[in-house]
Design an enzyme around this catalytic site. Structure first.
Site, PDB file in Angstrom:
ATOM      1  N   ASN A   7       0.865  -1.178   0.000  1.00 27.32           N
ATOM      2  CA  ASN A   7       0.000   0.000   0.000  1.00 27.32           C
ATOM      3  C   ASN A   7       0.908   1.236   0.000  1.00 27.32           C
ATOM      4  OD1 ASN A   7      -1.420   2.287   1.059  1.00 27.32           O
ATOM      5  ND2 ASN A   7      -3.032   0.928   1.781  1.00 27.32           N
ATOM      6  N   ARG A  18       5.081  18.437   0.921  1.00 26.89           N
ATOM      7  CA  ARG A  18       5.879  19.519   0.349  1.00 26.89           C
ATOM      8  C   ARG A  18       5.302  20.139  -0.922  1.00 26.89           C
ATOM      9  NH1 ARG A  18      11.247  20.917   1.726  1.00 26.89           N
ATOM     10  NH2 ARG A  18      11.144  21.003   3.974  1.00 26.89           N
ATOM     11  N   HIS A  43      -5.424   3.786  -1.824  1.00 29.18           N
ATOM     12  CA  HIS A  43      -6.707   4.077  -1.163  1.00 29.18           C
ATOM     13  C   HIS A  43      -7.019   5.560  -1.355  1.00 29.18           C
ATOM     14  CE1 HIS A  43      -9.333   3.290   2.664  1.00 29.18           C
ATOM     15  NE2 HIS A  43      -9.872   4.216   1.902  1.00 29.18           N
ATOM     16  N   ARG A  45      -8.970   8.856  -1.143  1.00 28.52           N
ATOM     17  CA  ARG A  45     -10.075   9.365  -0.324  1.00 28.52           C
ATOM     18  C   ARG A  45     -10.606  10.652  -0.969  1.00 28.52           C
ATOM     19  NH1 ARG A  45     -10.460   6.944   4.732  1.00 28.52           N
ATOM     20  NH2 ARG A  45      -8.704   5.590   5.222  1.00 28.52           N
ATOM     21  N   GLU A  70      -8.610   0.432  -3.029  1.00 29.28           N
ATOM     22  CA  GLU A  70      -9.537   0.247  -1.925  1.00 29.28           C
ATOM     23  C   GLU A  70     -10.211   1.562  -1.584  1.00 29.28           C
ATOM     24  OE1 GLU A  70      -6.792  -1.327   1.057  1.00 29.28           O
ATOM     25  OE2 GLU A  70      -6.676   0.671   1.930  1.00 29.28           O
ATOM     26  N   THR A 100      -8.082   6.288   9.227  1.00 27.00           N
ATOM     27  CA  THR A 100      -7.784   5.032   8.539  1.00 27.00           C
ATOM     28  C   THR A 100      -8.976   4.101   8.750  1.00 27.00           C
ATOM     29  OG1 THR A 100      -6.163   3.244   8.296  1.00 27.00           O
ATOM     30  CG2 THR A 100      -6.571   4.051  10.539  1.00 27.00           C
ATOM     31  N   HIS A 190      -4.105  -4.663   7.624  1.00 27.14           N
ATOM     32  CA  HIS A 190      -4.146  -3.620   8.656  1.00 27.14           C
ATOM     33  C   HIS A 190      -3.230  -3.992   9.805  1.00 27.14           C
ATOM     34  CE1 HIS A 190      -5.637   0.184   9.996  1.00 27.14           C
ATOM     35  NE2 HIS A 190      -6.373   0.225   8.917  1.00 27.14           N
ATOM     36  N   HIS A 214       1.606   0.879   6.307  1.00 25.15           N
ATOM     37  CA  HIS A 214       2.251   1.698   7.341  1.00 25.15           C
ATOM     38  C   HIS A 214       3.567   1.111   7.867  1.00 25.15           C
ATOM     39  CE1 HIS A 214       2.149   4.832  10.398  1.00 25.15           C
ATOM     40  NE2 HIS A 214       2.576   3.912  11.235  1.00 25.15           N
TER      41      HIS A 214
HETATM   42  N1  PXP Z   1      -6.387  -2.869   4.139  1.00 23.06           N
HETATM   43  C1  PXP Z   1      -7.252  -1.833   4.234  1.00 23.06           C
HETATM   44  C2  PXP Z   1      -8.672  -2.058   3.830  1.00 23.06           C
HETATM   45  C3  PXP Z   1      -6.821  -0.571   4.688  1.00 23.06           C
HETATM   46  O1  PXP Z   1      -7.693   0.453   4.754  1.00 23.06           O
HETATM   47  C4  PXP Z   1      -5.465  -0.390   5.033  1.00 23.06           C
HETATM   48  C5  PXP Z   1      -4.990   0.950   5.475  1.00 23.06           C
HETATM   49  O2  PXP Z   1      -5.106   1.864   4.422  1.00 23.06           O
HETATM   50  C6  PXP Z   1      -4.598  -1.500   4.908  1.00 23.06           C
HETATM   51  C7  PXP Z   1      -5.092  -2.718   4.476  1.00 23.06           C
HETATM   52  C8  PXP Z   1      -3.147  -1.405   5.237  1.00 23.06           C
HETATM   53  O3  PXP Z   1      -2.978  -1.168   6.608  1.00 23.06           O
HETATM   54  P1  PXP Z   1      -1.563  -0.763   7.164  1.00 23.06           P
HETATM   55  O4  PXP Z   1      -1.233   0.592   6.575  1.00 23.06           O
HETATM   56  O5  PXP Z   1      -1.756  -0.721   8.644  1.00 23.06           O
HETATM   57  O6  PXP Z   1      -0.578  -1.801   6.722  1.00 23.06           O
END
Ligand code: PXP
Length: 240
Positions: A7, A18, A43, A45, A70, A100, A190, A214
């Site tokens: 991600n 910046r 992702h 938004r 996503e 998040t 996640h 992350h």
């Molecule tokens: N899956 C989904 C549906 C998410 O919303 C996120 C965070 O954007 C992730 C996976 C990845 O999570 P992390 O950034 O904690 O690895």
């Protein structure tokens, strides 16, 4: 085999801090693939605070592995995804202003809505995955929406893992079995990281894909992006 989808939202967050184009989100996506990532996740938004809608369109022709978009299926999100046609769309229930994703879908309450949006994506040839918690009723409810996959929301696993890994994984294995029995393929994501990923893979070896942002990007500050992706891939190997 469990695929690693990186991600890259955090890369866009850094760029946006910046206003220029450093780091270059497109280049990072291509490099992640060269370093071994088997998918790229974004992702977008509505406020475009990290990945912008224009990034998603620019990334589509560059991503040669699996492109996963996503997000919450708002009208603008659906328009973008059906135009870009990624390999997979992952639907999350979080409101636009959420920091998040913090929970899975109530697949019973939102059954009709999910059936509609899933049908629309599938008519465009896009595989669907929906984000769910471990409640078996809601996993069974997911199967009734017609989705191809579910993505297990692994934050509770990650939080509980350090104190008691066996207790932390138990509801996830149970939910994974319910999903498998209902004919659903399985993703997870996640708060997965280098400490907790291997154990999840060992307990649920039929996982198709993990999406990690992350922790992986944070680890890359110390180990470099190429090494870090290789370290995550090693955790996902079928044989150690
Ligand atoms: N899956 C989904 C549906 C998410 O919303 C996120 C965070 O954007 C992730 C996976 C990845 O999570 P992390 O950034 O904690 O690895």
């Amino acid at each position: 085999m469990t695929r690693l989808s990186v991600n890259i939202n955090k890369i866009a967050t850094l760029r946006n801090a910046r206003g220029g184009n450093i780091p270059d989100v497109q280049k990072v996506a291509v490099d992640c693939e060269q370093f071994g990532a088997q998918g790229i996740t974004v992702h977008p938004r509505p406020d475009e605070r990290h990945i912008r809608f224009s990034d998603v369109e620019l990334l589509k022709p560059l991503v040669t592995t699996e492109f996963n978009i996503e997000g919450y299926p708002s009208e603008s999100f659906m328009e973008l995804v059906t135009k870009v046609k990624p390999h997979q769309v992952t639907l999350v229930p979080d409101p636009p202003e959420a920091l998040t994703s913090s929970e899975g879908w109530d697949t019973l309450k939102h059954h009709k809505f999910l059936v509609e949006v899933i049908g629309e994506f599938q008519r465009h040839g896009i595989r669907t995955s929906i984000f769910v918690g471990t409640d078996p009723r809601l996993v069974e409810g997911a199967a009734k929406t017609g989705t191809n996959r579910v993505e297990l929301y692994t934050e509770p696993y990650a939080t509980n893992y350090p104190a008691d890994s066996a207790a932390a994984i138990k509801p996830f294995v149970e939910a994974a079995i319910v999903a498998r029995d209902a004919g659903l393929e399985l993703n997870a994501g996640h708060d997965l990281n280098l400490e907790n990923l291997r154990y999840m893979k060992l307990q649920i070896p039929w996982l198709k894909e993990v999406s990690i942002g992350h922790a992986l990007i944070a680890d890359a500050l110390y180990y470099g992006l190429q090494n870090t992706i290789q370290m995550y891939l090693r955790q996902l190997r079928d044989n150690f």
